[in-house]
Enzyme design. Sequence first.
Site, PDB file in Angstrom:
ATOM      1  N   ASN A 295      49.018  18.332  29.058  1.00  0.00           N
ATOM      2  CA  ASN A 295      47.985  18.870  29.952  1.00  0.00           C
ATOM      3  C   ASN A 295      48.654  19.585  31.130  1.00  0.00           C
ATOM      4  O   ASN A 295      49.732  19.207  31.562  1.00  0.00           O
ATOM      5  CB  ASN A 295      47.125  17.713  30.485  1.00  0.00           C
ATOM      6  CG  ASN A 295      45.994  18.194  31.376  1.00  0.00           C
ATOM      7  OD1 ASN A 295      45.386  19.236  31.117  1.00  0.00           O
ATOM      8  ND2 ASN A 295      45.700  17.447  32.434  1.00  0.00           N
ATOM      9  N   HIS A 297      47.884  20.320  35.060  1.00  0.00           N
ATOM     10  CA  HIS A 297      46.984  19.841  36.118  1.00  0.00           C
ATOM     11  C   HIS A 297      47.371  20.499  37.444  1.00  0.00           C
ATOM     12  O   HIS A 297      48.556  20.551  37.786  1.00  0.00           O
ATOM     13  CB  HIS A 297      47.065  18.315  36.231  1.00  0.00           C
ATOM     14  CG  HIS A 297      46.120  17.769  37.252  1.00  0.00           C
ATOM     15  ND1 HIS A 297      44.774  17.614  37.013  1.00  0.00           N
ATOM     16  CD2 HIS A 297      46.317  17.382  38.531  1.00  0.00           C
ATOM     17  CE1 HIS A 297      44.188  17.157  38.099  1.00  0.00           C
ATOM     18  NE2 HIS A 297      45.108  17.003  39.045  1.00  0.00           N
ATOM     19  N   SER A 324      51.374  20.329  37.733  1.00  0.00           N
ATOM     20  CA  SER A 324      52.186  19.420  36.915  1.00  0.00           C
ATOM     21  C   SER A 324      51.839  19.634  35.453  1.00  0.00           C
ATOM     22  O   SER A 324      50.670  19.821  35.106  1.00  0.00           O
ATOM     23  CB  SER A 324      51.862  17.958  37.236  1.00  0.00           C
ATOM     24  OG  SER A 324      51.956  17.708  38.611  1.00  0.00           O
ATOM     25  N   ASP A 333      44.863  11.861  33.965  1.00  0.00           N
ATOM     26  CA  ASP A 333      45.983  12.520  34.662  1.00  0.00           C
ATOM     27  C   ASP A 333      47.114  11.538  34.966  1.00  0.00           C
ATOM     28  O   ASP A 333      47.797  11.658  35.999  1.00  0.00           O
ATOM     29  CB  ASP A 333      45.502  13.201  35.969  1.00  0.00           C
ATOM     30  CG  ASP A 333      44.430  14.259  35.697  1.00  0.00           C
ATOM     31  OD1 ASP A 333      44.519  14.923  34.643  1.00  0.00           O
ATOM     32  OD2 ASP A 333      43.507  14.395  36.517  1.00  0.00           O
TER      33      ASP A 333
HETATM   34  C1  GAR Z   1      43.770  25.424  35.672  1.00  0.00           C
HETATM   35  O1  GAR Z   1      44.060  25.642  37.028  1.00  0.00           O
HETATM   36  C2  GAR Z   1      44.139  24.018  35.266  1.00  0.00           C
HETATM   37  O2  GAR Z   1      45.221  23.493  35.967  1.00  0.00           O
HETATM   38  C3  GAR Z   1      42.878  23.260  35.603  1.00  0.00           C
HETATM   39  O3  GAR Z   1      41.844  24.141  35.215  1.00  0.00           O
HETATM   40  C4  GAR Z   1      42.274  25.483  35.391  1.00  0.00           C
HETATM   41  C5  GAR Z   1      41.976  26.249  34.119  1.00  0.00           C
HETATM   42  O4  GAR Z   1      42.192  27.618  34.290  1.00  0.00           O
HETATM   43  N1  GAR Z   1      42.829  22.041  34.892  1.00  0.00           N
HETATM   44  C6  GAR Z   1      42.368  20.892  35.412  1.00  0.00           C
HETATM   45  O5  GAR Z   1      41.905  20.812  36.527  1.00  0.00           O
HETATM   46  C7  GAR Z   1      42.475  19.688  34.493  1.00  0.00           C
HETATM   47  N2  GAR Z   1      42.250  18.480  35.189  1.00  0.00           N
HETATM   48  P1  GAR Z   1      42.294  28.596  33.039  1.00  0.00           P
HETATM   49  O6  GAR Z   1      41.052  28.378  32.170  1.00  0.00           O
HETATM   50  O7  GAR Z   1      42.306  29.956  33.663  1.00  0.00           O
HETATM   51  O8  GAR Z   1      43.561  28.310  32.301  1.00  0.00           O
END
Ligand code: GAR
Length: 385
Positions: A295, A297, A324, A333
């Site tokens: 994942n 995060h 991370s 997480d």
């Molecule tokens: C990213 O910033 C990722 O880190 C976060 O969602 C966004 C997705 O963006 N994920 C989380 O918060 C997971 N807990 P994307 O669809 O443009 O890749």
Amino acid sequence: MGEVEFAMQPETSASPRPARHAVADPGELGALRDELARDGRRMVFTNGCFDLLHVGHVRYLEQARALGDALVVAINGDASVRSLKGPSRPVQPEQERAEILAALGCVDHVVVFGSERVTELIRRIRPQVYAKGGDYTPETLHPEERSALDECGCQINILPLVEGRSTSSTLARLESGDPSAVRSGRRPRLGILGSGRGSNFAALVGAIAGGALEAEIALVLSDREGAGILDHARRLGLPARHVPAGDHPLRFDAAGNKEYADRLRAAGVDLVVLAGFMRVLKGPMLEAFPGRIINIHPSLLPAYKGLEAWRQALEDGASETGCSVHLVNAEVDGGEVLAQARVPVLPDDTAETLHARIQEQEHRLLPETLSQYLRRLPDLPPIGR
Ligand code: GAR
């Protein structure tokens, strides 16, 4: 004093190119754009790091030039390459990168920009055509740059990348000790899960196309029907499905959890990547892919677990946050952290600007970490020679 001898150059039919300075002035480029427009001609603009020039760059630039009547290439200055690509880059300083590009027949002007984003330059030059590599779509361009392009009515063109050619893959081959190594063996199959825009998915696609990530995308699944990640995957011709996972927006229902596991297994997936996937994985998924779910995060875990971690950092008054890449286990997480990147919180940051800077780091960190992790897994087909 003896007579001075002049070596005469033989006359050729080709007219010599006028001598040019490697680095152009943005103000002059704006004036040139207006001059071209008066004659009904178009300026094409593109940007990138162009660190170690390879055939992928050259073919890309030739195609970009063919979209109009003059090609301006904006290159990231050294500090901005370092912040985007990590401390060991750029390999070549900005002045030399500019000089090499300016010598190409298809490049008319090179300009260096110091910030990470090219927004200001787009606003000053107002090109009629913008070209970008196929690891992006108009939707996954940086929102600031996209709105600057829209403001000046610029036409956006996404050009295909040459598979296996990138500065990162060239450097990886050099580091392997055998620069001519041809990689063999089955490439690990990735299953990508996402709920949103899909910019991390786009970064993985770019890393695979550029040869920095030895893998293939077997399946893309989303719990949201209209998610950008699905549109992007479909445009690339990748198998992509909306699979409902239950009424709760953040939890899987039992049937959904099993269905995801079954679909990923049926697609022969070796490793699952959560690229902006917002549901918590449970039993069947964790059992089907033990140690095989990664994942990304948006915080320096263990700080700020859960939703909108960038907003949590901002509201907490943190001076630094980041992102991370970690293994997924039953704790939200909470799995082993594989790599992190730090991002300072700036005094005038909003949730949006902070998240955008974290995402820039995510797009570098996720493919890099994934590539290293795949090399570590014992029973995947061998990668490399
Ligand atoms: C990213 O910033 C990722 O880190 C976060 O969602 C966004 C997705 O963006 N994920 C989380 O918060 C997971 N807990 P994307 O669809 O443009 O890749």
